[in-house]
Scaffold this motif. Structure first.
Motif, PDB file in Angstrom:
ATOM      1  N   TRP A 230     -18.457  20.604  15.125  1.00 47.51           N
ATOM      2  CA  TRP A 230     -17.116  21.552  15.025  1.00 47.51           C
ATOM      3  C   TRP A 230     -15.424  20.157  15.444  1.00 47.51           C
ATOM      4  CZ3 TRP A 230     -13.834  20.190  19.480  1.00 47.51           C
ATOM      5  CH2 TRP A 230     -14.341  19.942  20.500  1.00 47.51           C
ATOM      6  N   MET A 231     -15.873  18.835  15.646  1.00 40.50           N
ATOM      7  CA  MET A 231     -15.406  18.165  16.112  1.00 40.50           C
ATOM      8  C   MET A 231     -14.173  17.534  14.261  1.00 40.50           C
ATOM      9  SD  MET A 231     -15.942  15.246  19.333  1.00 40.50           S
ATOM     10  CE  MET A 231     -15.443  15.252  20.883  1.00 40.50           C
ATOM     11  N   SER A 232     -15.127  17.528  13.827  1.00 40.66           N
ATOM     12  CA  SER A 232     -14.937  17.067  12.237  1.00 40.66           C
ATOM     13  C   SER A 232     -14.107  17.980  11.757  1.00 40.66           C
ATOM     14  CB  SER A 232     -15.637  16.577  11.393  1.00 40.66           C
ATOM     15  OG  SER A 232     -16.941  17.353  11.557  1.00 40.66           O
ATOM     16  N   ARG A 233     -14.831  19.711  11.885  1.00 41.54           N
ATOM     17  CA  ARG A 233     -13.774  20.843  11.438  1.00 41.54           C
ATOM     18  C   ARG A 233     -12.450  21.027  12.370  1.00 41.54           C
ATOM     19  NH1 ARG A 233     -18.607  23.528  11.886  1.00 41.54           N
ATOM     20  NH2 ARG A 233     -17.974  24.816  12.784  1.00 41.54           N
ATOM     21  N   LEU A 234     -12.027  20.596  13.147  1.00 43.74           N
ATOM     22  CA  LEU A 234     -10.399  20.305  13.834  1.00 43.74           C
ATOM     23  C   LEU A 234      -9.134  20.391  12.636  1.00 43.74           C
ATOM     24  CD1 LEU A 234     -10.927  19.263  17.228  1.00 43.74           C
ATOM     25  CD2 LEU A 234     -10.738  21.680  16.984  1.00 43.74           C
ATOM     26  N   PRO A 235      -8.543  20.583  13.484  1.00 39.69           N
ATOM     27  CA  PRO A 235      -7.531  21.043  11.850  1.00 39.69           C
ATOM     28  C   PRO A 235      -6.524  19.455  11.548  1.00 39.69           C
ATOM     29  CG  PRO A 235      -6.767  22.743  13.870  1.00 39.69           C
ATOM     30  CD  PRO A 235      -8.452  21.849  13.909  1.00 39.69           C
ATOM     31  N   PRO A 236      -5.774  18.363  11.259  1.00 43.03           N
ATOM     32  CA  PRO A 236      -5.362  17.923  11.294  1.00 43.03           C
ATOM     33  C   PRO A 236      -4.739  17.570  12.417  1.00 43.03           C
ATOM     34  CG  PRO A 236      -5.613  18.868   8.710  1.00 43.03           C
ATOM     35  CD  PRO A 236      -6.125  19.759   9.882  1.00 43.03           C
ATOM     36  N   ASP A 237      -3.382  18.434  12.780  1.00 43.30           N
ATOM     37  CA  ASP A 237      -2.913  18.217  14.144  1.00 43.30           C
ATOM     38  C   ASP A 237      -3.354  17.496  15.023  1.00 43.30           C
ATOM     39  OD1 ASP A 237      -3.459  20.659  13.966  1.00 43.30           O
ATOM     40  OD2 ASP A 237      -2.309  21.137  15.494  1.00 43.30           O
ATOM     41  N   LYS A 238      -4.669  17.547  15.159  1.00 39.79           N
ATOM     42  CA  LYS A 238      -5.489  17.562  16.286  1.00 39.79           C
ATOM     43  C   LYS A 238      -6.551  16.056  16.670  1.00 39.79           C
ATOM     44  CE  LYS A 238      -5.295  21.133  18.990  1.00 39.79           C
ATOM     45  NZ  LYS A 238      -4.447  21.536  20.219  1.00 39.79           N
ATOM     46  N   HIS A 239      -6.176  15.696  15.083  1.00 34.33           N
ATOM     47  CA  HIS A 239      -7.291  14.338  14.429  1.00 34.33           C
ATOM     48  C   HIS A 239      -6.162  13.266  15.333  1.00 34.33           C
ATOM     49  CE1 HIS A 239      -9.061  16.353  10.817  1.00 34.33           C
ATOM     50  NE2 HIS A 239      -9.436  16.369  11.713  1.00 34.33           N
TER      51      HIS A 239
ATOM     52  N   LYS B 203     -13.867   0.646  26.764  1.00 34.80           N
ATOM     53  CA  LYS B 203     -12.413   1.101  27.596  1.00 34.80           C
ATOM     54  C   LYS B 203     -11.114   1.556  26.666  1.00 34.80           C
ATOM     55  CE  LYS B 203     -13.595  -0.422  31.031  1.00 34.80           C
ATOM     56  NZ  LYS B 203     -14.546  -1.057  31.048  1.00 34.80           N
ATOM     57  N   PRO B 204     -10.364   2.064  26.815  1.00 39.67           N
ATOM     58  CA  PRO B 204      -8.621   1.187  26.086  1.00 39.67           C
ATOM     59  C   PRO B 204      -7.641   0.482  27.498  1.00 39.67           C
ATOM     60  CG  PRO B 204      -8.586   3.460  27.291  1.00 39.67           C
ATOM     61  CD  PRO B 204     -10.050   3.285  26.597  1.00 39.67           C
ATOM     62  N   MET B 205      -7.182  -0.535  26.045  1.00 38.06           N
ATOM     63  CA  MET B 205      -6.472  -1.635  27.211  1.00 38.06           C
ATOM     64  C   MET B 205      -5.175  -1.181  27.338  1.00 38.06           C
ATOM     65  SD  MET B 205      -9.124  -3.199  29.315  1.00 38.06           S
ATOM     66  CE  MET B 205     -10.010  -2.343  29.165  1.00 38.06           C
ATOM     67  N   ARG B 206      -4.262  -1.275  26.319  1.00 41.99           N
ATOM     68  CA  ARG B 206      -3.766  -0.723  25.486  1.00 41.99           C
ATOM     69  C   ARG B 206      -3.101   0.987  24.751  1.00 41.99           C
ATOM     70  NH1 ARG B 206      -3.329  -4.642  20.926  1.00 41.99           N
ATOM     71  NH2 ARG B 206      -4.878  -3.784  20.309  1.00 41.99           N
ATOM     72  N   ASN B 207      -1.696   1.265  25.295  1.00 32.51           N
ATOM     73  CA  ASN B 207      -1.596   2.679  24.376  1.00 32.51           C
ATOM     74  C   ASN B 207      -2.414   3.003  23.600  1.00 32.51           C
ATOM     75  OD1 ASN B 207      -0.338   3.677  27.172  1.00 32.51           O
ATOM     76  ND2 ASN B 207       1.656   2.582  26.863  1.00 32.51           N
ATOM     77  N   GLU B 208      -2.061   2.255  22.681  1.00 36.22           N
ATOM     78  CA  GLU B 208      -2.259   2.480  21.414  1.00 36.22           C
ATOM     79  C   GLU B 208      -3.719   1.902  21.172  1.00 36.22           C
ATOM     80  OE1 GLU B 208      -0.742  -2.748  21.289  1.00 36.22           O
ATOM     81  OE2 GLU B 208      -0.419   0.154  22.764  1.00 36.22           O
ATOM     82  N   ASP B 209      -4.775   1.554  21.959  1.00 32.99           N
ATOM     83  CA  ASP B 209      -5.874   2.267  21.684  1.00 32.99           C
ATOM     84  C   ASP B 209      -6.600   3.621  22.623  1.00 32.99           C
ATOM     85  OD1 ASP B 209      -6.333  -0.932  21.325  1.00 32.99           O
ATOM     86  OD2 ASP B 209      -6.138  -1.793  22.718  1.00 32.99           O
ATOM     87  N   MET B 210      -5.871   4.177  22.540  1.00 34.53           N
ATOM     88  CA  MET B 210      -6.250   5.275  23.191  1.00 34.53           C
ATOM     89  C   MET B 210      -6.700   6.416  22.846  1.00 34.53           C
ATOM     90  SD  MET B 210      -5.445   5.556  26.753  1.00 34.53           S
ATOM     91  CE  MET B 210      -3.996   4.812  27.733  1.00 34.53           C
ATOM     92  N   PRO B 211      -7.845   6.652  23.026  1.00 35.05           N
ATOM     93  CA  PRO B 211      -9.319   7.333  21.967  1.00 35.05           C
ATOM     94  C   PRO B 211      -8.748   9.278  21.122  1.00 35.05           C
ATOM     95  CG  PRO B 211     -10.211   7.765  24.401  1.00 35.05           C
ATOM     96  CD  PRO B 211      -8.342   6.426  24.459  1.00 35.05           C
ATOM     97  N   THR B 212      -8.792   8.599  20.349  1.00 36.44           N
ATOM     98  CA  THR B 212      -8.487  10.151  19.005  1.00 36.44           C
ATOM     99  C   THR B 212      -9.471  10.180  18.791  1.00 36.44           C
ATOM    100  OG1 THR B 212      -7.347   8.781  17.709  1.00 36.44           O
ATOM    101  CG2 THR B 212      -6.050   9.158  19.331  1.00 36.44           C
ATOM    102  N   LEU B 213     -10.066  11.228  17.923  1.00 30.20           N
ATOM    103  CA  LEU B 213     -10.695  11.668  17.152  1.00 30.20           C
ATOM    104  C   LEU B 213     -10.716  10.574  15.371  1.00 30.20           C
ATOM    105  CD1 LEU B 213     -11.198  15.440  17.061  1.00 30.20           C
ATOM    106  CD2 LEU B 213     -13.111  14.000  17.421  1.00 30.20           C
ATOM    107  N   GLN B 214      -8.832  10.103  15.239  1.00 30.93           N
ATOM    108  CA  GLN B 214      -8.722   9.362  13.982  1.00 30.93           C
ATOM    109  C   GLN B 214      -9.288   8.040  14.356  1.00 30.93           C
ATOM    110  OE1 GLN B 214      -7.936  10.700  11.367  1.00 30.93           O
ATOM    111  NE2 GLN B 214      -8.750   8.524  10.269  1.00 30.93           N
ATOM    112  N   ARG B 215      -9.013   8.079  15.431  1.00 28.69           N
ATOM    113  CA  ARG B 215      -9.178   6.236  15.767  1.00 28.69           C
ATOM    114  C   ARG B 215     -11.045   6.549  16.159  1.00 28.69           C
ATOM    115  NH1 ARG B 215      -7.461   1.896  17.932  1.00 28.69           N
ATOM    116  NH2 ARG B 215      -7.804   0.202  19.248  1.00 28.69           N
ATOM    117  N   CYS B 216     -11.376   6.882  16.662  1.00 29.53           N
ATOM    118  CA  CYS B 216     -13.034   7.186  16.514  1.00 29.53           C
ATOM    119  C   CYS B 216     -13.711   6.845  15.348  1.00 29.53           C
ATOM    120  CB  CYS B 216     -13.363   7.755  17.482  1.00 29.53           C
ATOM    121  SG  CYS B 216     -13.219   7.462  19.268  1.00 29.53           S
ATOM    122  N   TRP B 217     -13.295   7.749  13.877  1.00 26.68           N
ATOM    123  CA  TRP B 217     -13.532   7.452  13.055  1.00 26.68           C
ATOM    124  C   TRP B 217     -13.595   6.375  12.548  1.00 26.68           C
ATOM    125  CZ3 TRP B 217     -10.934  12.909  11.890  1.00 26.68           C
ATOM    126  CH2 TRP B 217     -11.738  14.296  12.807  1.00 26.68           C
ATOM    127  N   ASP B 218     -11.923   5.726  12.502  1.00 25.88           N
ATOM    128  CA  ASP B 218     -11.605   4.519  11.540  1.00 25.88           C
ATOM    129  C   ASP B 218     -12.524   3.898  12.347  1.00 25.88           C
ATOM    130  OD1 ASP B 218      -9.526   5.937  10.257  1.00 25.88           O
ATOM    131  OD2 ASP B 218      -7.137   5.639  11.811  1.00 25.88           O
TER     132      ASP B 218
END
Length: 322
Positions: free
Chosen positions: A20-29, A179-194
């Motif tokens: 289900w996570m991979s099928r969420l709409p792009p605005d949630k990635h 664990k994220p050390m900076r704001n830009e490291d915050m976990p999102t689906l796209q970041r995890c996939w990348d």
């Protein structure tokens, strides 16, 4: 039940939530994971409780461990899940409440189990290997493993935590989300996939949280009772103050009193599962109303594979307050 609701329930029962996570709409990635609504299971390994185990808790019953009839009652009332861990994963659960203990006098000094009243038959390393295999087969589904309690570690605590954390690091390797050390490291689906990472491990002990791959304790809100009205009242209050800057859990679980008051429920219901099945529809309706009022992140449930539990929780990603 209205015809439209019946059709919706049937749709939920037939739809697969294994990805289900991979099928969420792009605005949630690119939404931070604690702003998504994520289904999870409460006492995830309790389907596997060992009737031959000593009673680990509550303290009131430990002295009756030698009586099989007491252990049998304990198992019926500590079993919050009926489906195994793979079935929970396939059903769409992504957060797992994993309470760990060491068996007293175990000949293997490093072997650990899960527990809820009783110990499980399956040891921790075996279960984690199963989860790792599933995570490899579903690389776009992000799993959150919450390890806690660590009963019976005693004077060997340092060694056991070191052994377990090393095992986890070696097992999951590069799949672990740090664990994220900076704001830009915050976990999102796209970041995890990348980064090809899809396993988050929250480890509720100071031995681990200084290490970058182990996340801090995830706060778990629950009603601490069997009365659904009181459970809803407590959760409504607690969710108003829940932080949106980190993971947190809304627990749709019922809890027996740790005193003689438990008898009225044990005499009324055959098992905890039968009471949960009676209560879940009401709790899910409350959740839908509450999610329109206050943010909700992880929602952990007993019997997470029951019809409409995961479907209802996942659907809140479309309607819930962010």
């Amino acid at each position: 039940m209205a015809p439209g609701q019946q059709e919706q329930n049937q749709l939920h029962e037939n739809e697969s939530y294994s990805d289900w996570m991979s099928r969420l709409p792009p605005d949630k990635h690119n939404t931070v994971l604690w702003h998504l609504v994520i289904p999870g299971s409460h006492d995830s390994m309790s389907y596997d409780l060992d009737i031959n185990s000593s009673i680990i808790e509550p303290a009131l019953l430990k002295k009756y461990s030698r009586l099989r009839c007491v252990r049998s009652i304990m198992r019926r009332w500590a079993k919050t899940q009926e489906a195994n861990i793979v079935e929970q994963l396939n059903a769409g659960a992504r957060y797992f409440d994993l309470r760990i203990a060491r068996k007293e006098n175990d000949p293997d000094p490093d072997r650990l189990y899960f527990y809820h009243g009783l110990l499980t038959r399956t040891d921790v390393e075996t279960a984690l290997r199963t989860i790792k295999e599933w995570a490899e087969e579903h690389p776009r589904e992000v799993l959150i493993l919450s390890l806690s309690h660590f009963k019976g570690f005693g004077s060997n605590s340092g060694h056991l935590h070191n052994h377990l954390t090393n095992f986890i690091k070696n097992l999951f390797g590069s799949k672990l989300v740090p664990k994220p050390m900076r704001n830009e490291d915050m976990p999102t689906l796209q970041r995890c996939w990348d980064h090809k990472q899809n396993v988050i491990v929250s480890y509720d002990h100071r031995e681990a949280t200084s290490q970058p791959v182990f996340w801090f304790k995830i706060r778990y809100f629950y009603g601490d009772g069997m009365d659904t009205n009181k459970v809803e009242e407590i959760l409504t209050r607690d969710l108003k103050v829940a932080s949106q800057a980190y993971f947190y859990v809304c627990g749709l679980n019922l809890t027996l009193p740790e005193n003689a008051g438990a008898l009225k429920y044990i005499l009324r219901w055959r098992s905890l599962a039968s009471s949960i099945r009676h209560s879940l529809p009401k709790l899910l309706r409350w959740l839908q109303i509450q999610a329109a009022r206050t943010p909700v992140n992880i929602v952990a449930s007993d019997l997470v594979t029951e019809p409409n539990v995961v479907a209802t929780i996942v659907s809140l990603n479309k309607t819930a307050v962010c």
